[in-house]
Design a protein around this motif. Structure first.
Motif, mmCIF file in Angstrom:
data_model
loop_
_atom_site.group_PDB
_atom_site.id
_atom_site.type_symbol
_atom_site.label_atom_id
_atom_site.label_comp_id
_atom_site.label_asym_id
_atom_site.label_seq_id
_atom_site.Cartn_x
_atom_site.Cartn_y
_atom_site.Cartn_z
ATOM 1 N N MET A 1 -36.348 11.624 110.079
ATOM 2 C CA MET A 1 -35.823 11.821 108.724
ATOM 3 C C MET A 1 -35.220 13.405 108.475
ATOM 4 S SD MET A 1 -37.505 10.512 105.151
ATOM 5 C CE MET A 1 -36.439 10.651 103.691
ATOM 6 N N ILE A 2 -34.408 13.614 107.799
ATOM 7 C CA ILE A 2 -33.661 14.914 107.469
ATOM 8 C C ILE A 2 -34.441 15.617 106.349
ATOM 9 C CG2 ILE A 2 -31.691 16.047 107.036
ATOM 10 C CD1 ILE A 2 -30.207 13.591 107.903
ATOM 11 N N GLY A 3 -34.852 16.936 106.478
ATOM 12 C CA GLY A 3 -35.233 17.563 105.430
ATOM 13 C C GLY A 3 -34.646 17.690 104.230
ATOM 14 N N ALA A 4 -35.380 17.863 103.035
ATOM 15 C CA ALA A 4 -34.586 17.707 101.636
ATOM 16 C C ALA A 4 -33.561 18.716 101.823
ATOM 17 C CB ALA A 4 -35.826 17.867 100.765
ATOM 18 N N THR A 5 -33.824 19.627 102.145
ATOM 19 C CA THR A 5 -32.740 20.834 101.779
ATOM 20 C C THR A 5 -31.439 20.575 102.430
ATOM 21 O OG1 THR A 5 -34.400 22.402 101.569
ATOM 22 C CG2 THR A 5 -32.263 23.379 102.050
ATOM 23 N N LEU A 6 -31.629 20.018 103.748
ATOM 24 C CA LEU A 6 -30.565 19.899 104.690
ATOM 25 C C LEU A 6 -29.782 18.678 104.047
ATOM 26 C CD1 LEU A 6 -28.597 20.385 107.015
ATOM 27 C CD2 LEU A 6 -30.335 19.306 108.572
ATOM 28 N N THR A 7 -30.669 17.566 103.676
ATOM 29 C CA THR A 7 -29.893 16.259 103.119
ATOM 30 C C THR A 7 -29.067 16.724 102.010
ATOM 31 O OG1 THR A 7 -31.917 15.213 104.172
ATOM 32 C CG2 THR A 7 -30.528 13.888 102.080
ATOM 33 N N LYS A 8 -29.693 17.519 100.963
ATOM 34 C CA LYS A 8 -28.749 17.983 99.935
ATOM 35 C C LYS A 8 -27.533 18.547 100.267
ATOM 36 C CE LYS A 8 -29.409 20.260 95.571
ATOM 37 N NZ LYS A 8 -30.082 20.680 94.269
ATOM 38 N N ALA A 9 -27.503 19.467 101.263
ATOM 39 C CA ALA A 9 -26.403 20.156 101.835
ATOM 40 C C ALA A 9 -25.417 19.015 102.400
ATOM 41 C CB ALA A 9 -26.807 21.008 102.790
ATOM 42 N N LEU A 10 -26.002 18.124 103.106
ATOM 43 C CA LEU A 10 -24.905 17.130 103.588
ATOM 44 C C LEU A 10 -24.308 16.290 102.509
ATOM 45 C CD1 LEU A 10 -27.201 15.961 106.699
ATOM 46 C CD2 LEU A 10 -24.865 17.205 106.572
ATOM 47 N N TYR A 11 -24.858 16.045 101.642
ATOM 48 C CA TYR A 11 -24.412 15.235 100.392
ATOM 49 C C TYR A 11 -23.347 16.037 99.765
ATOM 50 C CZ TYR A 11 -28.705 12.056 99.652
ATOM 51 O OH TYR A 11 -29.603 11.176 100.104
#
Length: 156
Positions: A1-11
């Protein structure tokens, strides 16, 4: 799973890609009103590519067991807001350069989070954005030369 900060940046980047898709589509229709159908077709294809980029980012998040969140984006400029082909292309170049910076930042964040899979995934985007910036610089230079000589119609 991708970390929350990186996931948000990818979104956020996926949202940027969807904005770019709409921007290119809007610009393609303006070019058609200027009887520059060839340039309009180029931007229509670019619109499709940008949408694919957004979907690719979301698909990647999904593969890594992330929950998908579609973020809103600002509407693109209306076709009537464009004044010259060169001013339009300056906007395109600025957009592509900004997204190159975004992918650099995403890559740095993935490295910081020690998410090397995401870093590898983003490498293709970095290469593609670098190429896009170079191509748009070249296109803008040609358009500016042609506009100054009023040969843009022949170019199309």
């Amino acid at each position: 799973m991708i970390g929350a900060t990186l996931t948000k940046a990818l979104y956020k980047q996926a949202s940027c890609e969807f904005f770019a898709s709409h921007f290119y589509l809007s610009a393609s229709y303006w070019l058609k009103t200027q009887n520059l159908n060839g340039l309009g077709a180029i931007l229509r294809n670019e619109s499709d590519e940008e949408r694919k980029h957004g979907l690719t980012l979301l698909d990647y998040i999904s593969k890594r067991d992330g929950e998908i969140e579609l973020l809103p984006f600002e509407p693109p400029p209306t076709p009537s807001s464009f004044t010259t082909v060169s001013s339009l292309w300056k906007n395109i170049l600025d957009l592509e350069a900004k997204y190159f910076d975004h992918f650099n930042d995403l890559t740095a964040l993935s490295r910081e989070e020690k998410d090397f899979s995401t870093e590898q995934f983003l490498s293709e985007f970095l290469t593609e954005q670098l190429t896009a910036v170079d191509e748009q610089k070249e296109m803008l230079a040609k358009i500016e030369q042609l506009e100054s000589n009023r040969h843009l119609f022949v170019f199309d």
